[in-house]
Motif scaffolding. Structure first.
Motif, PDB file in Angstrom:
ATOM      1  N   ILE A 150      -3.270  -7.439  -3.608  1.00 41.20           N
ATOM      2  CA  ILE A 150      -3.458  -6.425  -4.647  1.00 41.20           C
ATOM      3  C   ILE A 150      -3.694  -7.147  -5.972  1.00 41.20           C
ATOM      4  N   THR A 151      -4.957  -7.225  -6.350  1.00 42.14           N
ATOM      5  CA  THR A 151      -5.342  -7.901  -7.593  1.00 42.14           C
ATOM      6  C   THR A 151      -6.109  -6.909  -8.464  1.00 42.14           C
ATOM      7  N   PRO A 152      -6.177  -7.148  -9.768  1.00 39.46           N
ATOM      8  CA  PRO A 152      -6.859  -6.193 -10.659  1.00 39.46           C
ATOM      9  C   PRO A 152      -8.297  -5.873 -10.264  1.00 39.46           C
ATOM     10  N   ASP A 153      -9.018  -6.839  -9.704  1.00 36.46           N
ATOM     11  CA  ASP A 153     -10.426  -6.621  -9.353  1.00 36.46           C
ATOM     12  C   ASP A 153     -10.632  -6.080  -7.943  1.00 36.46           C
ATOM     13  N   ALA A 154      -9.566  -6.010  -7.155  1.00 34.65           N
ATOM     14  CA  ALA A 154      -9.684  -5.570  -5.765  1.00 34.65           C
ATOM     15  C   ALA A 154      -9.933  -4.066  -5.690  1.00 34.65           C
ATOM     16  N   ASN A 155     -10.785  -3.669  -4.750  1.00 35.40           N
ATOM     17  CA  ASN A 155     -11.071  -2.264  -4.507  1.00 35.40           C
ATOM     18  C   ASN A 155      -9.870  -1.624  -3.814  1.00 35.40           C
ATOM     19  N   ILE A 156      -9.385  -0.518  -4.352  1.00 34.04           N
ATOM     20  CA  ILE A 156      -8.179   0.131  -3.834  1.00 34.04           C
ATOM     21  C   ILE A 156      -8.360   0.581  -2.389  1.00 34.04           C
ATOM     22  N   LYS A 157      -9.434   1.321  -2.121  1.00 38.59           N
ATOM     23  CA  LYS A 157      -9.637   1.873  -0.777  1.00 38.59           C
ATOM     24  C   LYS A 157      -9.768   0.771   0.273  1.00 38.59           C
ATOM     25  N   GLU A 158     -10.516  -0.282  -0.049  1.00 39.41           N
ATOM     26  CA  GLU A 158     -10.713  -1.367   0.905  1.00 39.41           C
ATOM     27  C   GLU A 158      -9.433  -2.167   1.118  1.00 39.41           C
ATOM     28  N   THR A 159      -8.749  -2.486   0.037  1.00 42.05           N
ATOM     29  CA  THR A 159      -7.550  -3.316   0.117  1.00 42.05           C
ATOM     30  C   THR A 159      -6.437  -2.623   0.893  1.00 42.05           C
ATOM     31  N   LEU A 160      -6.246  -1.330   0.625  1.00 40.51           N
ATOM     32  CA  LEU A 160      -5.181  -0.582   1.290  1.00 40.51           C
ATOM     33  C   LEU A 160      -5.662   0.098   2.568  1.00 40.51           C
ATOM     34  N   GLN A 161      -6.951  -0.056   2.885  1.00 37.29           N
ATOM     35  CA  GLN A 161      -7.575   0.554   4.068  1.00 37.29           C
ATOM     36  C   GLN A 161      -7.318   2.066   4.104  1.00 37.29           C
ATOM     37  N   LEU A 162      -7.699   2.722   3.014  1.00 36.56           N
ATOM     38  CA  LEU A 162      -7.443   4.146   2.862  1.00 36.56           C
ATOM     39  C   LEU A 162      -8.585   5.007   3.386  1.00 36.56           C
ATOM     40  N   ASP A 163      -8.238   6.029   4.143  1.00 38.24           N
ATOM     41  CA  ASP A 163      -9.194   7.088   4.451  1.00 38.24           C
ATOM     42  C   ASP A 163      -8.895   8.226   3.470  1.00 38.24           C
ATOM     43  N   SER A 164      -9.586   9.330   3.579  1.00 37.23           N
ATOM     44  CA  SER A 164      -9.408  10.394   2.581  1.00 37.23           C
ATOM     45  C   SER A 164      -7.988  10.957   2.587  1.00 37.23           C
ATOM     46  N   LEU A 165      -7.357  11.044   3.746  1.00 38.09           N
ATOM     47  CA  LEU A 165      -6.001  11.571   3.821  1.00 38.09           C
ATOM     48  C   LEU A 165      -4.990  10.604   3.208  1.00 38.09           C
ATOM     49  N   SER A 166      -5.115   9.319   3.512  1.00 38.96           N
ATOM     50  CA  SER A 166      -4.178   8.349   2.942  1.00 38.96           C
ATOM     51  C   SER A 166      -4.423   8.155   1.446  1.00 38.96           C
ATOM     52  N   LEU A 167      -5.635   8.437   0.977  1.00 39.24           N
ATOM     53  CA  LEU A 167      -5.895   8.404  -0.464  1.00 39.24           C
ATOM     54  C   LEU A 167      -5.092   9.495  -1.163  1.00 39.24           C
ATOM     55  N   VAL A 168      -5.024  10.668  -0.557  1.00 39.27           N
ATOM     56  CA  VAL A 168      -4.210  11.760  -1.100  1.00 39.27           C
ATOM     57  C   VAL A 168      -2.738  11.344  -1.118  1.00 39.27           C
ATOM     58  N   ASP A 169      -2.294  10.689  -0.050  1.00 37.47           N
ATOM     59  CA  ASP A 169      -0.912  10.191   0.005  1.00 37.47           C
ATOM     60  C   ASP A 169      -0.645   9.194  -1.119  1.00 37.47           C
TER      61      ASP A 169
END
Length: 80
Positions: free
Chosen positions: A25-44
């Motif tokens: 988790i770095t300032p330049d890292a993409n949130i969705k890619e780094t945390l492997q988020l789909d739309s539901l986990s993004l809501v979480d």
């Protein structure tokens, strides 16, 4: 809350919740890619951030929040 404290807490909470190493988790890292988020986990993630920091993330702002650095700035601004 100091910015460094905010960053540390965001990283810790997200790393624990989404089972990733804090080091990725770095300032330049993409949130969705780094945390492997789909739309539901993004809501979480949004709910977790809102509950942890007492900040409301406006739905229309979400497309702009692509990296952790932008997320830190967004939270810092709303916690003033």
């Amino acid at each position: 809350m100091e910015r460094s404290e905010l960053i540390s807490k965001v990283n810790s909470v997200l790393a624990e919740e989404f089972e990733v190493e804090e080091s990725v988790i770095t300032p330049d890292a993409n949130i969705k890619e780094t945390l492997q988020l789909d739309s539901l986990s993004l809501v979480d993630m949004v709910a977790l951030i809102e509950n942890t920091f007492g900040v409301k993330i406006v739905g229309s702002d979400m497309p702009k929040i692509q990296t952790f650095g932008i997320l830190y700035d967004y939270l810092a601004e709303r916690m003033k």
